[in-house]
Design an enzyme around this catalytic site. Structure first.
Site, PDB file in Angstrom:
ATOM      1  N   ARG A  47      33.462  43.527  34.512  1.00  0.00           N
ATOM      2  CA  ARG A  47      33.794  42.440  35.437  1.00  0.00           C
ATOM      3  C   ARG A  47      33.699  41.090  34.728  1.00  0.00           C
ATOM      4  NH1 ARG A  47      29.997  40.357  38.795  1.00  0.00           N
ATOM      5  NH2 ARG A  47      29.040  42.377  39.145  1.00  0.00           N
ATOM      6  N   TYR A  99      54.937  28.030  47.404  1.00  0.00           N
ATOM      7  CA  TYR A  99      54.919  29.451  47.753  1.00  0.00           C
ATOM      8  C   TYR A  99      54.136  29.612  49.057  1.00  0.00           C
ATOM      9  CZ  TYR A  99      53.568  34.370  47.473  1.00  0.00           C
ATOM     10  OH  TYR A  99      53.342  35.685  47.757  1.00  0.00           O
ATOM     11  N   ASP A 171      51.476  25.405  39.341  1.00  0.00           N
ATOM     12  CA  ASP A 171      51.940  26.790  39.421  1.00  0.00           C
ATOM     13  C   ASP A 171      53.222  26.868  38.582  1.00  0.00           C
ATOM     14  OD1 ASP A 171      53.132  29.213  40.094  1.00  0.00           O
ATOM     15  OD2 ASP A 171      52.528  29.128  42.200  1.00  0.00           O
ATOM     16  N   LYS A 196      55.166  38.232  37.796  1.00  0.00           N
ATOM     17  CA  LYS A 196      56.575  37.878  37.731  1.00  0.00           C
ATOM     18  C   LYS A 196      57.088  37.945  36.287  1.00  0.00           C
ATOM     19  CE  LYS A 196      55.645  37.313  42.053  1.00  0.00           C
ATOM     20  NZ  LYS A 196      55.339  36.037  42.679  1.00  0.00           N
TER      21      LYS A 196
HETATM   22  C1  LIG Z   1      54.411  35.518  43.569  1.00  0.00           C
HETATM   23  C2  LIG Z   1      53.959  34.125  43.505  1.00  0.00           C
HETATM   24  C3  LIG Z   1      52.619  33.773  43.755  1.00  0.00           C
HETATM   25  C4  LIG Z   1      51.591  34.798  44.194  1.00  0.00           C
HETATM   26  O1  LIG Z   1      51.298  35.723  43.190  1.00  0.00           O
HETATM   27  P1  LIG Z   1      50.845  37.241  43.483  1.00  0.00           P
HETATM   28  O2  LIG Z   1      50.730  37.831  42.122  1.00  0.00           O
HETATM   29  O3  LIG Z   1      51.890  37.880  44.349  1.00  0.00           O
HETATM   30  O4  LIG Z   1      49.531  37.171  44.207  1.00  0.00           O
HETATM   31  C5  LIG Z   1      52.266  32.451  43.630  1.00  0.00           C
HETATM   32  N1  LIG Z   1      53.165  31.491  43.283  1.00  0.00           N
HETATM   33  C6  LIG Z   1      54.450  31.798  43.035  1.00  0.00           C
HETATM   34  C7  LIG Z   1      55.392  30.703  42.658  1.00  0.00           C
HETATM   35  C8  LIG Z   1      54.901  33.114  43.137  1.00  0.00           C
HETATM   36  O5  LIG Z   1      56.190  33.395  42.899  1.00  0.00           O
END
Ligand SMILES: *Cc1c(COP(=O)(O)O)cnc(C)c1O
Length: 373
Positions: A47, A99, A171, A196
């Site tokens: 962890r 998001y 982000d 992603k």
């Molecule tokens: C998918 C996404 C998230 C969230 O991520 P997860 O891995 O699904 O928890 C946050 N910000 C953006 C821009 C995203 O495309």
């Protein structure tokens, strides 16, 4: 080292025990202690740290040009760690079209501990100047945004945030470090949903925070949340994400080239009302995107003439493109965003979001063309 070389080599070295060129997956949750009470590889218990996560974190820090990275079990867990690092009464600024999951976390989860927030249109820096207060601890930027592909001027917003004593978290999921370098533009921390583009194959969930420097005060708090709260990725998930990153620059550039062609095609199509894509001159922040990104990316959305039925009907005729959420994989995905996001969505009813994949651009375009007909 250049980005391509970092992507291939950072965090990788032949395994000293076996000579294996591809790293082994260390499933052990616990690590032997030396007679002097130290630990050979720095791992104590999985962890806190394990070899696969340490390797991935080293790679992510180098990719973003940061000093340190912390990996989480999902992008949302990484986002949550940032807000868990703040206290009751603190204030956060967010883009209104961030998001929807990120806004939900701040509103529904952190509402309970009295974290305050304002969701504003961040594409105009004057709105940031108006909304920022003495209590604002974090200015959260997401650019390009989801699902309207709006662009925020990171350097301009970071300057306002710095003057007000707030940290800036970007982000960078949609742009990736290949196209956008938030730390160089003044951000304190970069957040990723590695689910992603970084993982890149729609087969592993993950998230990360990358800090300007290891000792950054906000990052140190998120590191403590990572270790204590334990929303961490497994060794195999770290290994898969790290494997995906090896081809990240090549994938993102090829997908961007495809997206440019798809956007041009859609923008000229009479069944399409509007295309939201920073690579088109018609985009609201074409110049800002051109300045702060080395390419417009592979995410776009379109609004189909004829409302929701025409938009959804079109997706049901597609033969190659898949109707599914998420993005950044090798396959082209299309999604009716409004019906996914629920009642407080900002997505128009005729909007479809497209994650352009690595298929041949002509095949993607022909599929869209026959479905729109
Ligand atoms: C998918 C996404 C998230 C969230 O991520 P997860 O891995 O699904 O928890 C946050 N910000 C953006 C821009 C995203 O495309």
């Amino acid at each position: 080292m250049r980005l391509e070389t970092i992507a291939v080599h950072a965090g990788h070295a032949p395994d000293p025990a076996t000579g294996a060129v591809t790293p082994p997956i260390h499933l052990s949750t616990t690590f032997e202690r030396e007679p002097d009470l130290s630990f050979r590889g720095g791992s104590i218990y999985s962890r806190y740290a394990n070899p696969n996560r340490q390797a991935l974190e080293a790679c992510l820090a180098q990719l973003e040009g940061g000093g340190a990275a912390a990996c989480f079990a999902s992008g949302s867990a990484a986002t949550t760690a940032v807000f868990q690092s703040l206290g009751p009464g603190d204030h956060v600024l967010l883009p209104r079209d961030a998001y929807y999951g990120s806004i939900k976390i701040v509103r529904d989860v952190f509402g309970h501990w009295n974290l305050r927030y304002s969701a504003i249109d961040m594409s105009d820096v004057a709105n940031v100047e108006r909304a920022i207060t003495k209590q604002t601890k974090v200015v959260w930027i997401e650019t390009p945004s989801n699902p309207l592909v709006r662009v925020v001027d990171i350097a301009a917003v970071a300057k306002v945030a710095r003057q007000a004593g707030a940290w800036v978290v970007v982000d960078n999921t949609w742009a990736t470090p290949v196209l956008q370098r938030p730390l160089e533009l003044g951000a304190d921390i970069v957040m990723h949903s590695t689910t992603k583009y970084l993982g890149g194959h729609s087969d592993v969930l993950g998230g990360a925070l990358v800090a300007r420097e290891e000792g950054h005060a906000l990052f140190a708090r998120t590191r403590a949340v990572q270790a204590s709260a334990g929303a961490v990725p497994s060794p195999f998930e770290c290994w898969l994400t790290h494997r995906g990153i090896r081809t990240l620059p090549t994938r993102v550039r090829a997908q961007t080239e495809n997206a440019k062609q798809v956007a041009e095609f859609l923008a000229a199509h009479k069944k399409v009302e509007v295309v939201h894509y920073p690579g088109l001159k018609s985009h609201h922040a074409y110049d800002v995107a051109k300045r702060q990104m080395s390419g417009p990316g592979a995410m776009l959305s379109l609004q189909v003439r004829g409302g929701k039925d025409a938009a959804v009907g079109m997706t049901n005729k597609l033969k190659i493109i898949t109707r599914a959420t998420s993005l950044g994989g090798t396959e082209t995905l299309i999604e009716h965003r409004q019906s996914v996001e629920g009642p407080d969505t900002l997505a128009p009813e005729n909007l479809l979001r497209v994650s352009v994949g690595l298929e041949h651009a002509d095949d993607i375009i022909e599929d869209l063309d026959q479905a729109l007909r």
